[in-house]
Design an enzyme around this catalytic site. Sequence first.
Site, mmCIF file in Angstrom:
data_model
loop_
_atom_site.group_PDB
_atom_site.id
_atom_site.type_symbol
_atom_site.label_atom_id
_atom_site.label_comp_id
_atom_site.label_asym_id
_atom_site.label_seq_id
_atom_site.Cartn_x
_atom_site.Cartn_y
_atom_site.Cartn_z
ATOM 1 C CE LYS A 22 -1.735 1.657 4.011
ATOM 2 N NZ LYS A 22 -1.460 3.075 4.306
ATOM 3 C CG ASN A 23 2.269 2.735 3.514
ATOM 4 O OD1 ASN A 23 1.112 3.036 3.222
ATOM 5 N ND2 ASN A 23 2.662 2.535 4.753
ATOM 6 N NE ARG A 94 -1.288 12.053 7.647
ATOM 7 C CZ ARG A 94 -0.820 13.295 7.562
ATOM 8 N NH1 ARG A 94 -1.629 14.291 7.823
ATOM 9 N NH2 ARG A 94 0.409 13.523 7.192
ATOM 10 C CB CYS A 118 -5.345 10.541 11.142
ATOM 11 S SG CYS A 118 -3.702 10.017 11.560
ATOM 12 N NE ARG A 123 0.124 10.616 9.863
ATOM 13 C CZ ARG A 123 -0.307 9.571 9.143
ATOM 14 N NH1 ARG A 123 -1.467 9.015 9.421
ATOM 15 N NH2 ARG A 123 0.398 9.122 8.133
ATOM 16 N N PRO A 124 1.418 17.032 10.925
ATOM 17 C CG PRO A 124 2.931 18.376 12.036
ATOM 18 C CD PRO A 124 2.125 17.125 12.191
ATOM 19 C CB VAL A 125 2.249 18.644 5.477
ATOM 20 C CG1 VAL A 125 1.476 17.335 5.538
ATOM 21 C CG2 VAL A 125 1.298 19.845 5.406
ATOM 22 C CG ASP A 306 3.319 1.842 9.427
ATOM 23 O OD1 ASP A 306 3.469 2.071 8.215
ATOM 24 O OD2 ASP A 306 2.997 2.714 10.245
ATOM 25 N NE ARG A 398 -7.484 4.729 5.319
ATOM 26 C CZ ARG A 398 -6.711 5.627 5.923
ATOM 27 N NH1 ARG A 398 -6.939 5.988 7.171
ATOM 28 N NH2 ARG A 398 -5.698 6.161 5.265
HETATM 29 C C1 EPZ Z 1 4.182 7.226 6.161
HETATM 30 O O1 EPZ Z 1 3.385 8.260 6.708
HETATM 31 C C2 EPZ Z 1 3.276 5.995 6.106
HETATM 32 N N1 EPZ Z 1 2.135 6.253 5.232
HETATM 33 C C3 EPZ Z 1 2.779 5.652 7.510
HETATM 34 O O2 EPZ Z 1 2.001 4.446 7.424
HETATM 35 C C4 EPZ Z 1 3.988 5.395 8.400
HETATM 36 O O3 EPZ Z 1 3.557 5.149 9.719
HETATM 37 C C5 EPZ Z 1 4.924 6.624 8.384
HETATM 38 O O4 EPZ Z 1 5.300 6.931 7.022
HETATM 39 C C6 EPZ Z 1 6.190 6.398 9.199
HETATM 40 O O5 EPZ Z 1 6.872 5.288 8.713
HETATM 41 C C7 EPZ Z 1 2.299 6.135 3.894
HETATM 42 O O6 EPZ Z 1 3.380 5.840 3.403
HETATM 43 C C8 EPZ Z 1 1.085 6.405 3.044
HETATM 44 P P1 EPZ Z 1 6.214 10.736 8.117
HETATM 45 P P2 EPZ Z 1 3.932 9.798 6.669
HETATM 46 O O7 EPZ Z 1 6.082 11.966 7.283
HETATM 47 O O8 EPZ Z 1 4.627 10.051 5.401
HETATM 48 C C9 EPZ Z 1 5.848 13.943 11.624
HETATM 49 C C10 EPZ Z 1 0.114 3.058 7.702
HETATM 50 O O9 EPZ Z 1 -0.366 2.547 8.719
HETATM 51 N N2 EPZ Z 1 5.898 14.951 10.555
HETATM 52 O O10 EPZ Z 1 7.471 9.927 8.033
HETATM 53 O O11 EPZ Z 1 2.801 10.665 7.057
HETATM 54 C C11 EPZ Z 1 4.593 13.107 11.560
HETATM 55 O O12 EPZ Z 1 3.531 13.760 12.224
HETATM 56 C C12 EPZ Z 1 0.603 4.499 7.739
HETATM 57 O O13 EPZ Z 1 0.281 2.469 6.603
HETATM 58 C C13 EPZ Z 1 5.937 16.302 10.890
HETATM 59 O O14 EPZ Z 1 5.908 16.652 12.072
HETATM 60 O O15 EPZ Z 1 4.994 9.756 7.878
HETATM 61 C C14 EPZ Z 1 5.016 11.835 12.263
HETATM 62 O O16 EPZ Z 1 4.916 12.051 13.660
HETATM 63 C C15 EPZ Z 1 0.313 5.163 9.085
HETATM 64 N N3 EPZ Z 1 5.993 17.234 9.904
HETATM 65 C C16 EPZ Z 1 6.486 11.702 11.873
HETATM 66 O O17 EPZ Z 1 6.915 13.013 11.459
HETATM 67 C C17 EPZ Z 1 6.038 16.882 8.572
HETATM 68 O O18 EPZ Z 1 6.103 17.782 7.710
HETATM 69 C C18 EPZ Z 1 6.730 10.737 10.710
HETATM 70 O O19 EPZ Z 1 5.921 11.164 9.638
HETATM 71 C C19 EPZ Z 1 5.995 15.492 8.253
HETATM 72 C C20 EPZ Z 1 5.936 14.545 9.250
#
Ligand code: EPZ
Length: 421
Positions: A22-23, A94, A118, A123-125, A306, A398
């Site tokens: 999926k990811n 997201r 969520c 999960r900010p960006v 995960d 999902r």
């Molecule tokens: C990806 O999410 C995966 N989703 C998540 O899987 C996975 O848990 C995560 O990576 C970590 O491995 C997909 O690939 C679709 P991050 P992502 O940006 O990209 C914080 C599942 O169950 N952060 O690495 O959203 C964020 O809030 C899902 O399949 C900021 O603060 O993860 C988190 O605490 C759940 N600011 C941490 O960093 C930002 O701009 C890691 O987030 C970006 C992220």
Amino acid sequence: MEKLVIEGGMPLRGNIPVSGSKNAALPILFAAILLDGPVLYHNVPRLRDIATTNAMLRTLGCPADFTDASGNSVTVAPGALRNEAPYDLVRTMRASVLVLGPLLARLGEARVALPGGCAIGARPVEQHLKALEKLGAVFTLDSGYIIGRCAKLRGTDISFDFPTVGGTENLIMAAVLAEGETILRNAAREPEIGDLAAFLNSCGAKISGQGSDVIHIQGVTSLRGGAYRIMPDRIEAGTFLLAAAITGGECSIEGCPVEELTALMAKMGEMGVSLEPHDTGVNVRRSGILRGVDMSTRPYPGFPTDLQAQIMALMTLAEGTSTVEERIFENRFMHVPELSRLGADIKLSGSRAVIRGVKHLTGAPVMASDIRASASLVIAGLAARGKTQIRRIYHLDRGYERLEKKLAQAGARIFRAEDNR
Ligand code: EPZ
């Protein structure tokens, strides 16, 4: 609404097949926005999030769908691109924020609804936006939408504050058509990023260093369509390894990647589970006692967040005490109160969980809350005495393709039913 009903106590036996990731599929499907020609994807899992992604691509002007009613191939064709990712789709997934990079690269403009938080955190960006601004994008926020504009994106040297999977993916997709070279430092190293880079390189991109924390992208003027096979889902595979272990069974997880699961397999080995890789997957067997272990989640190649909920289910039956430190998300313990309803002994304090092994779990009605918490409840239900009912399994759907069918074929007493309450 639907629920899963499980009669626990059956050891899993036989082969369990792993679906496509999926990811990996989500960013790779969105990357079709960057291409001048159609693309045919194989080994795409049939999941709600993939259906949402196809709907998002169609909304943006790219016809996208599975090629038939039951297979795992998806075609996406280029179209007259629109620049808006609407809230009603973004709020259900997201990962829709991943259209930001491709839209800016192709159109110079993007309106993407803020994804919002969520169940597992805010999960900010901001890492995505700061890095895209360095490529020349300008962002404003207007009534819940991120609005990005740019002339031609220009490559530069970018350092993330910390490794972000989505941020790294968004920047790779923005940089492949930018002027000049982009360097991403402190980049995430997850294997799904490697699959995205391999796909884009097969379309003519020039990406190197993926899998390390420094990725180089040499911008090109255009990318062609083609065909691509999505990598296997390491998180689904890890979920099956843990399900077989908790039931005291013996299974072969077919298509299970090995090098991408070293952290999980090492922890399971410490707990007393036997794991033997073979040419088509991994044999998993557990007959003796389970030993408690300590684990903390970390960016790849550390223990994946995960799989945190899923290994915690196994820990509830391990001798002694286990600890889990969740270092990636601020609220990823939604499964804990539900596991406690099944008789688990878990104490939470902040990002730390202490799990004291119990002799057995007892089936009960429980509630799913996010994809991986749902999987944790399935694993626990497979081992619990008596009947477990898991409600709100749309969360599970999902991220897992036909989970109950795959487990039933391996001997689990599990079925899906209407939830009329
Ligand atoms: C990806 O999410 C995966 N989703 C998540 O899987 C996975 O848990 C995560 O990576 C970590 O491995 C997909 O690939 C679709 P991050 P992502 O940006 O990209 C914080 C599942 O169950 N952060 O690495 O959203 C964020 O809030 C899902 O399949 C900021 O603060 O993860 C988190 O605490 C759940 N600011 C941490 O960093 C930002 O701009 C890691 O987030 C970006 C992220």
